[in-house]
Write an enzyme that holds these catalytic residues in place. Structure first.
Site, PDB file in Angstrom:
ATOM      1  N   HIS A 305       0.856  -1.187   0.000  1.00 49.10           N
ATOM      2  CA  HIS A 305       0.000   0.000   0.000  1.00 49.10           C
ATOM      3  C   HIS A 305       0.886   1.229   0.000  1.00 49.10           C
ATOM      4  CE1 HIS A 305      -3.123   2.842   1.166  1.00 49.10           C
ATOM      5  NE2 HIS A 305      -3.975   1.927   0.770  1.00 49.10           N
ATOM      6  N   ASP A 362      -7.909  -5.353  -0.010  1.00 54.71           N
ATOM      7  CA  ASP A 362      -8.393  -6.234  -1.078  1.00 54.71           C
ATOM      8  C   ASP A 362      -7.998  -7.691  -0.876  1.00 54.71           C
ATOM      9  OD1 ASP A 362      -9.580  -4.171  -2.610  1.00 54.71           O
ATOM     10  OD2 ASP A 362      -7.592  -3.552  -3.285  1.00 54.71           O
TER      11      ASP A 362
HETATM   12  N1  CMC Z   1       4.195  -7.728  -4.726  1.00 53.77           N
HETATM   13  C1  CMC Z   1       5.552  -7.711  -4.887  1.00 53.77           C
HETATM   14  N2  CMC Z   1       6.321  -6.625  -4.741  1.00 53.77           N
HETATM   15  C2  CMC Z   1       5.696  -5.480  -4.410  1.00 53.77           C
HETATM   16  C3  CMC Z   1       4.309  -5.413  -4.240  1.00 53.77           C
HETATM   17  C4  CMC Z   1       3.566  -6.592  -4.408  1.00 53.77           C
HETATM   18  N3  CMC Z   1       2.241  -6.586  -4.248  1.00 53.77           N
HETATM   19  N4  CMC Z   1       3.942  -4.153  -3.937  1.00 53.77           N
HETATM   20  C5  CMC Z   1       5.087  -3.437  -3.925  1.00 53.77           C
HETATM   21  N5  CMC Z   1       6.152  -4.224  -4.211  1.00 53.77           N
HETATM   22  C6  CMC Z   1       7.557  -3.845  -4.240  1.00 53.77           C
HETATM   23  C7  CMC Z   1       7.896  -3.085  -5.512  1.00 53.77           C
HETATM   24  O1  CMC Z   1       8.338  -3.952  -6.523  1.00 53.77           O
HETATM   25  C8  CMC Z   1       8.985  -2.156  -5.006  1.00 53.77           C
HETATM   26  O2  CMC Z   1      10.151  -2.927  -4.868  1.00 53.77           O
HETATM   27  P1  CMC Z   1      11.619  -2.220  -5.141  1.00 53.77           P
HETATM   28  O3  CMC Z   1      11.758  -1.164  -4.087  1.00 53.77           O
HETATM   29  O4  CMC Z   1      12.597  -3.342  -5.016  1.00 53.77           O
HETATM   30  O5  CMC Z   1      11.547  -1.660  -6.530  1.00 53.77           O
HETATM   31  C9  CMC Z   1       8.536  -1.781  -3.610  1.00 53.77           C
HETATM   32  O6  CMC Z   1       7.755  -2.912  -3.164  1.00 53.77           O
HETATM   33  C10 CMC Z   1       7.694  -0.514  -3.533  1.00 53.77           C
HETATM   34  O7  CMC Z   1       6.593  -0.677  -4.429  1.00 53.77           O
HETATM   35  P2  CMC Z   1       5.932   0.489  -5.280  1.00 53.77           P
HETATM   36  O8  CMC Z   1       5.251  -0.108  -6.458  1.00 53.77           O
HETATM   37  O9  CMC Z   1       6.943   1.553  -5.528  1.00 53.77           O
HETATM   38  O10 CMC Z   1       4.885   1.025  -4.241  1.00 53.77           O
HETATM   39  P3  CMC Z   1       3.689   2.009  -4.549  1.00 53.77           P
HETATM   40  O11 CMC Z   1       3.424   2.742  -3.301  1.00 53.77           O
HETATM   41  O12 CMC Z   1       3.944   2.820  -5.775  1.00 53.77           O
HETATM   42  O13 CMC Z   1       2.479   1.035  -4.908  1.00 53.77           O
HETATM   43  C11 CMC Z   1       0.719  -0.517  -4.648  1.00 53.77           C
HETATM   44  C12 CMC Z   1       1.532   0.609  -3.996  1.00 53.77           C
HETATM   45  C13 CMC Z   1      -0.499  -0.814  -3.783  1.00 53.77           C
HETATM   46  C14 CMC Z   1       0.230  -0.057  -6.019  1.00 53.77           C
HETATM   47  C15 CMC Z   1       1.622  -1.777  -4.773  1.00 53.77           C
HETATM   48  O14 CMC Z   1       2.010  -2.226  -3.497  1.00 53.77           O
HETATM   49  C16 CMC Z   1       0.936  -2.901  -5.547  1.00 53.77           C
HETATM   50  O15 CMC Z   1       1.029  -2.944  -6.780  1.00 53.77           O
HETATM   51  N6  CMC Z   1       0.246  -3.833  -4.841  1.00 53.77           N
HETATM   52  C17 CMC Z   1      -0.541  -4.855  -5.514  1.00 53.77           C
HETATM   53  C18 CMC Z   1      -1.870  -4.286  -5.992  1.00 53.77           C
HETATM   54  C19 CMC Z   1      -2.827  -4.044  -4.863  1.00 53.77           C
HETATM   55  O16 CMC Z   1      -3.012  -4.890  -3.994  1.00 53.77           O
HETATM   56  N7  CMC Z   1      -3.505  -2.894  -4.905  1.00 53.77           N
HETATM   57  C20 CMC Z   1      -4.520  -2.525  -3.899  1.00 53.77           C
HETATM   58  C21 CMC Z   1      -4.049  -1.386  -3.052  1.00 53.77           C
HETATM   59  S1  CMC Z   1      -4.994  -1.131  -1.554  1.00 53.77           S
HETATM   60  C22 CMC Z   1      -6.614  -0.771  -1.987  1.00 53.77           C
HETATM   61  C23 CMC Z   1      -6.782   0.231  -3.049  1.00 53.77           C
HETATM   62  O17 CMC Z   1      -6.169   1.289  -3.087  1.00 53.77           O
HETATM   63  O18 CMC Z   1      -7.596  -0.022  -3.908  1.00 53.77           O
END
Ligand code: CMC
Length: 427
Positions: A305, A362
């Site tokens: 998140h 989720d």
């Molecule tokens: N699985 C594997 N690695 C992950 C995941 C994941 N679900 N989420 C983040 N990471 C890693 C990412 O690869 C990065 O690694 P590194 O620093 O080595 O490059 C690090 O963690 C930071 O991730 P980010 O993508 O820069 O984080 P963000 O804040 O931009 O994205 C997020 C947040 C929710 C989009 C992301 O965690 C994600 O894609 N999660 C899966 C989708 C998901 O469950 N979304 C629902 C969010 S909560 C409810 C809502 O808002 O609807």
């Protein structure tokens, strides 16, 4: 007044600080460009407060979520979805009389013009329900052309009641139209969520005990989604609304922003992921390793998140609810075991620990939706139904905020500087 001092080259500027009601600090950079020529750059707005807001406080480090002062745990155990909707929209928990009058105002708008059904026949049967829902809400706005003034608080309130009343109807109709089933009209006076379930799966007759159990579970899930600060879809609602567009346009923007797999669309993705892990023999380690592999696009859906760097408090409540609901409905879902295993392995793994990746809202919600009988691709429409009071409250707040201006971020141009015009034959 407290201030921050910023030096750019030789120039030093003082920028005012703003402190929120629980001590969060923001540097107000609105004069920065005028004073220095510089703008701020913040990919994904990860460090930008787009507004001040009285609605919702999220402390991502502590795993705290508060609506207008009340913790999500208290609200989830004590309140109903519509009570929380009232709290968000009007700033206070309703008295018994206020709640009755609020519900009454919603009930006044249970009629949806049958012409809206044309939206469902205008799309192919395999269109995603979020696509259909967004189109239906946009079309609905067209039915109130003489009552759309976003700067008229009474009109915004009336249209908020309309949307709360009609969104469940549109979702249920979209489902039934796709299934080739007869439309079931809402039952006047029936409980909001039970009515929705009856329109989805029933025949518009008696709401039985199983449906009441299901309605209670769904009510609490909707409540848990009601608002979440300036998330992607809420920011979309504010952004669209900031131009003076009407409420239906703004909510349609919110619906499409929510549909993406990184936001609300994740609830569908989680369930599809759990099902494929299960079909693949249930080897959770294989998928944990895939999620860690930077050459593999696979992500553990329902994990991570932007704001929570600790447990998402909603996920805690939902996991308990999932177990209760499955028990009460007598459903044994093997995907719950896969989810629990996956969560356990991820929380022990350095990759997830170091990056502070925890289950989000989720991760477990789809297990409950599935137990209630919802098709997987309808899950995100339920998130939309739950988030609607938040979107409406944020729109209302923005419209009554005298400092509201059109959203118009800057950019840093990295393209070609000026080039000489090339005639066609010389390119
Ligand atoms: N699985 C594997 N690695 C992950 C995941 C994941 N679900 N989420 C983040 N990471 C890693 C990412 O690869 C990065 O690694 P590194 O620093 O080595 O490059 C690090 O963690 C930071 O991730 P980010 O993508 O820069 O984080 P963000 O804040 O931009 O994205 C997020 C947040 C929710 C989009 C992301 O965690 C994600 O894609 N999660 C899966 C989708 C998901 O469950 N979304 C629902 C969010 S909560 C409810 C809502 O808002 O609807």
């Amino acid at each position: 007044m407290p201030e921050a001092v910023l030096r750019i080259g030789e120039k030093e500027v003082s920028l005012p600080l703003m402190t929120g009601s629980v001590g969060e600090t923001a540097v107000d950079i609105s004069s920065l460009r005028d004073e220095t020529g510089a703008v701020t750059l913040d990919d994904g707005f990860a460090n930008t407060a787009e507004t001040a807001s009285d609605l919702t406080f999220v402390d991502g480090e502590a795993g705290v979520l508060i609506h207008r002062g009340y913790t999500i745990e208290d609200l989830a155990s004590e309140a109903s979805f519509l009570e929380v909707a009232h709290l968000l929209l009007f700033g206070a928990l309703p008295t018994k009389g206020e709640l009755e009058s609020f519900v009454g105002s919603i009930q006044e708008h249970l009629h949806v013009d049958s012409a809206i059904r044309n939206v469902f026949s205008a799309v192919p049967q395999d269109a995603h329900p979020m696509q259909v829902l967004g189109s239906a809400v946009a079309a609905l706005g067209g039915h109130y052309a003489d009552d759309l003034d976003p700067n008229d608080p009474e009109s915004v309130e009336r249209n908020s009641y309309r949307l709360i009343a009609k969104l469940p109807i549109l979702i249920a109709w979209a489902h039934r139209a796709r299934e080739g089933q007869e439309i079931v009209d809402p039952i006047p006076g029936a409980d909001y969520v039970a009515n929705f379930l009856e329109m989805m799966f029933g025949d518009g007759g008696h709401i039985d005990e199983q449906e009441q159990i299901a309605a209670k579970a769904l009510d609490s899930l909707l409540l848990l989604h009601a608002d979440h600060g300036q998330n992607c879809s809420t920011s979309a609602v504010r952004l669209v609304g900031s131009s003076g567009a009407n409420l239906y346009g703004a909510i349609t923007g919110g619906i499409f922003a929510l549909s993406g797999p990184l936001h609300g669309g994740a609830n569908q993705e989680v369930l599809e992921m759990l099902a494929s892990i299960s079909e693949d023999g249930g080897d959770v380690d294989k998928y944990i390793n895939r999620a860690k592999d930077k050459d593999d696009p696979f992500r553990l859906m329902g994990f991570g998140h932007r704001v929570y760097k600790n447990f998402d408090p909603r996920a805690n409540v939902i996991r308990t609810t999932a177990e209760e609901v499955l028990n009460r409905l007598g459903v044994d879902d093997p995907l719950l075991d896969v989810a629990v295993q996956l969560q356990k392995r991820a929380l022990e793994d350095d990759y997830f620990v170091e990056r502070k990746l925890f289950p989000n809202v989720d991760f477990f919600s789809g297990i409950i939706y599935r137990a209630l009988g919802f098709p997987v691709d309808m899950f995100t429409t339920l998130f939309a139904l739950g988030r609607l009071p938040g979107w409406l409250s944020q729109f209302k707040e923005m419209k009554t905020d005298s400092s509201n201006r059109i959203f118009r971020p800057r950019q840093i141009y990295t393209g070609e500087p000026k080039r000489a015009w090339l005639p066609m034959e010389e390119r």
